[in-house]
Design a protein around this motif. Structure first.
Motif, PDB file in Angstrom:
ATOM      1  N   UNK A 100       0.849  -1.196   0.000  1.00 23.38           N
ATOM      2  CA  UNK A 100       0.000   0.000   0.000  1.00 23.38           C
ATOM      3  C   UNK A 100       0.887   1.249   0.000  1.00 23.38           C
ATOM      4  N   UNK A 101       1.919   1.228  -0.848  1.00 21.59           N
ATOM      5  CA  UNK A 101       2.815   2.369  -0.995  1.00 21.59           C
ATOM      6  C   UNK A 101       2.844   2.753  -2.471  1.00 21.59           C
ATOM      7  N   UNK A 102       3.396   3.924  -2.786  1.00 19.59           N
ATOM      8  CA  UNK A 102       3.527   4.293  -4.204  1.00 19.59           C
ATOM      9  C   UNK A 102       4.758   3.674  -4.875  1.00 19.59           C
ATOM     10  N   UNK A 103       5.548   2.894  -4.135  1.00 25.40           N
ATOM     11  CA  UNK A 103       6.773   2.311  -4.681  1.00 25.40           C
ATOM     12  C   UNK A 103       6.666   0.815  -4.911  1.00 25.40           C
ATOM     13  N   UNK A 104       7.584   0.296  -5.705  1.00 25.25           N
ATOM     14  CA  UNK A 104       7.631  -1.136  -6.004  1.00 25.25           C
ATOM     15  C   UNK A 104       8.553  -1.846  -5.021  1.00 25.25           C
ATOM     16  N   UNK A 105       8.020  -2.860  -4.351  1.00 29.39           N
ATOM     17  CA  UNK A 105       8.835  -3.684  -3.452  1.00 29.39           C
ATOM     18  C   UNK A 105       9.683  -4.614  -4.293  1.00 29.39           C
ATOM     19  N   UNK A 106      10.992  -4.544  -4.082  1.00 27.38           N
ATOM     20  CA  UNK A 106      11.906  -5.337  -4.901  1.00 27.38           C
ATOM     21  C   UNK A 106      12.470  -6.540  -4.147  1.00 27.38           C
ATOM     22  N   UNK A 107      12.689  -6.379  -2.853  1.00 27.59           N
ATOM     23  CA  UNK A 107      13.270  -7.459  -2.054  1.00 27.59           C
ATOM     24  C   UNK A 107      12.587  -7.536  -0.691  1.00 27.59           C
ATOM     25  N   UNK A 108      12.489  -8.775  -0.176  1.00 28.38           N
ATOM     26  CA  UNK A 108      11.925  -9.020   1.158  1.00 28.38           C
ATOM     27  C   UNK A 108      12.794 -10.053   1.851  1.00 28.38           C
ATOM     28  N   UNK A 109      13.300  -9.679   3.011  1.00 25.72           N
ATOM     29  CA  UNK A 109      14.136 -10.569   3.809  1.00 25.72           C
ATOM     30  C   UNK A 109      13.453 -10.810   5.149  1.00 25.72           C
ATOM     31  N   UNK A 110      13.675 -11.978   5.705  1.00 24.80           N
ATOM     32  CA  UNK A 110      13.181 -12.250   7.056  1.00 24.80           C
ATOM     33  C   UNK A 110      14.160 -13.184   7.743  1.00 24.80           C
ATOM     34  N   UNK A 111      14.163 -13.116   9.044  1.00 23.12           N
ATOM     35  CA  UNK A 111      14.932 -14.054   9.860  1.00 23.12           C
ATOM     36  C   UNK A 111      14.327 -14.036  11.252  1.00 23.12           C
ATOM     37  N   UNK A 112      14.439 -15.129  11.973  1.00 21.07           N
ATOM     38  CA  UNK A 112      13.886 -15.163  13.321  1.00 21.07           C
ATOM     39  C   UNK A 112      14.489 -14.049  14.180  1.00 21.07           C
ATOM     40  N   UNK A 113      13.688 -13.485  15.056  1.00 21.61           N
ATOM     41  CA  UNK A 113      14.172 -12.452  15.975  1.00 21.61           C
ATOM     42  C   UNK A 113      15.377 -13.010  16.727  1.00 21.61           C
ATOM     43  N   UNK A 114      16.436 -12.217  16.804  1.00 23.37           N
ATOM     44  CA  UNK A 114      17.647 -12.642  17.502  1.00 23.37           C
ATOM     45  C   UNK A 114      18.728 -13.182  16.584  1.00 23.37           C
ATOM     46  N   UNK A 127       8.186 -15.495  15.833  1.00 24.66           N
ATOM     47  CA  UNK A 127       8.564 -14.076  15.755  1.00 24.66           C
ATOM     48  C   UNK A 127       9.743 -13.892  14.804  1.00 24.66           C
ATOM     49  N   UNK A 128       9.498 -13.103  13.764  1.00 21.69           N
ATOM     50  CA  UNK A 128      10.490 -12.847  12.728  1.00 21.69           C
ATOM     51  C   UNK A 128      10.696 -11.352  12.550  1.00 21.69           C
ATOM     52  N   UNK A 129      11.959 -10.985  12.267  1.00 21.08           N
ATOM     53  CA  UNK A 129      12.272  -9.646  11.789  1.00 21.08           C
ATOM     54  C   UNK A 129      12.068  -9.663  10.287  1.00 21.08           C
ATOM     55  N   UNK A 130      11.615  -8.535   9.741  1.00 21.64           N
ATOM     56  CA  UNK A 130      11.373  -8.439   8.306  1.00 21.64           C
ATOM     57  C   UNK A 130      12.012  -7.165   7.776  1.00 21.64           C
ATOM     58  N   UNK A 131      12.533  -7.235   6.575  1.00 23.02           N
ATOM     59  CA  UNK A 131      13.124  -6.065   5.913  1.00 23.02           C
ATOM     60  C   UNK A 131      12.562  -5.987   4.495  1.00 23.02           C
ATOM     61  N   UNK A 132      12.051  -4.811   4.151  1.00 22.59           N
ATOM     62  CA  UNK A 132      11.462  -4.571   2.835  1.00 22.59           C
ATOM     63  C   UNK A 132      12.311  -3.529   2.113  1.00 22.59           C
ATOM     64  N   UNK A 133      12.729  -3.840   0.894  1.00 19.98           N
ATOM     65  CA  UNK A 133      13.527  -2.915   0.098  1.00 19.98           C
ATOM     66  C   UNK A 133      12.778  -2.591  -1.194  1.00 19.98           C
ATOM     67  N   UNK A 134      12.774  -1.319  -1.529  1.00 21.85           N
ATOM     68  CA  UNK A 134      12.057  -0.825  -2.701  1.00 21.85           C
ATOM     69  C   UNK A 134      13.035  -0.577  -3.852  1.00 21.85           C
ATOM     70  N   UNK A 135      12.503  -0.508  -5.074  1.00 23.41           N
ATOM     71  CA  UNK A 135      13.340  -0.177  -6.223  1.00 23.41           C
ATOM     72  C   UNK A 135      13.901   1.231  -6.016  1.00 23.41           C
ATOM     73  N   UNK A 136      15.064   1.470  -6.596  1.00 27.81           N
ATOM     74  CA  UNK A 136      15.728   2.754  -6.413  1.00 27.81           C
ATOM     75  C   UNK A 136      14.863   3.918  -6.893  1.00 27.81           C
ATOM     76  N   UNK A 137      14.155   3.740  -8.005  1.00 31.40           N
ATOM     77  CA  UNK A 137      13.327   4.827  -8.532  1.00 31.40           C
ATOM     78  C   UNK A 137      12.089   5.101  -7.664  1.00 31.40           C
ATOM     79  N   UNK A 138      11.791   4.235  -6.709  1.00 34.57           N
ATOM     80  CA  UNK A 138      10.658   4.467  -5.801  1.00 34.57           C
ATOM     81  C   UNK A 138      10.958   5.573  -4.797  1.00 34.57           C
ATOM     82  N   UNK A 139      12.247   5.782  -4.516  1.00 35.20           N
ATOM     83  CA  UNK A 139      12.681   6.818  -3.562  1.00 35.20           C
ATOM     84  C   UNK A 139      12.040   6.637  -2.191  1.00 35.20           C
TER      85      UNK A 139
END
Length: 113
Positions: free
Chosen positions: A34-48, A80-92
Motif C-alpha cells: 500500500x505504498x507508491x513504490x515497487x517492493x523489490x526485495x523481502x528478507x526475514x529471519x527469526x528475531x535474535x 517471531x520474525x524480523x522483516x526487511x522490505x527494500x524498494x526499487x531505487x526509482x521508488x525513492x
C-alpha cells in the motif's frame, strides 16, 4: 510375514505424520503493498538472528496496490520474525524493517507513515 507388513505400515504412517508436521510449521501470509513504490526485495529471519536470510521474492516484485502470498518454510518452530522490505531505487522510499509474530499474521500491509 504379518509382522513385516505391520512394521511397514507403521513406518509409512510415521513418515506421513512427520511430513504433515513439517508442513504445519510453514508460515503463510500475504503482503499488501500500500505504498507508491515497487517492493523489490523481502528478507526475514527469526528475531535474535543477526543476519538476513535470502531474498524471499527472488526475481518477483510487488507493485503498488498488489498482494503476494509468502510462505516461509524454513523448518523452524518459531513465530517471531524480523522483516526487511527494500524498494526499487526509482521508488525513492527508504528500506523498512519490522518484527511480527508470523504465526498470528494473516495479512501484512506495508504503508508509509
Amino acid at each position: 510375514m504379518r509382522k513385516t507388513l505391520l512394521s511397514a505400515a507403521a513406518l509409512a504412517a510415521a513418515l506421513l505424520a512427520s511430513m504433515s508436521a513439517a508442513k504445519a510449521e510453514d508460515l503463510v501470509f500475504k503482503i499488501v503493498n500500500d505504498t507508491p513504490g515497487t517492493l523489490e526485495r523481502f528478507y526475514s529471519s527469526p528475531v535474535g538472528v543477526d543476519d538476513w536470510e535470502e531474498d524471499i521474492f527472488g526475481d518477483k516484485v510487488v507493485a503498488p496496490g498488489e498482494t503476494m502470498e509468502i510462505t516461509i518454510a524454513d523448518g523452524r518452530s518459531v513465530c517471531k520474525y524480523d522483516m526487511r522490505f527494500e524498494f526499487t531505487e526509482d521508488s525513492k522510499i527508504d528500506d523498512l524493517e519490522d518484527s511480527q509474530d508470523l504465526c498470528q499474521l494473516g495479512t501484512y500491509t506495508i504503508h508509509l507513515k
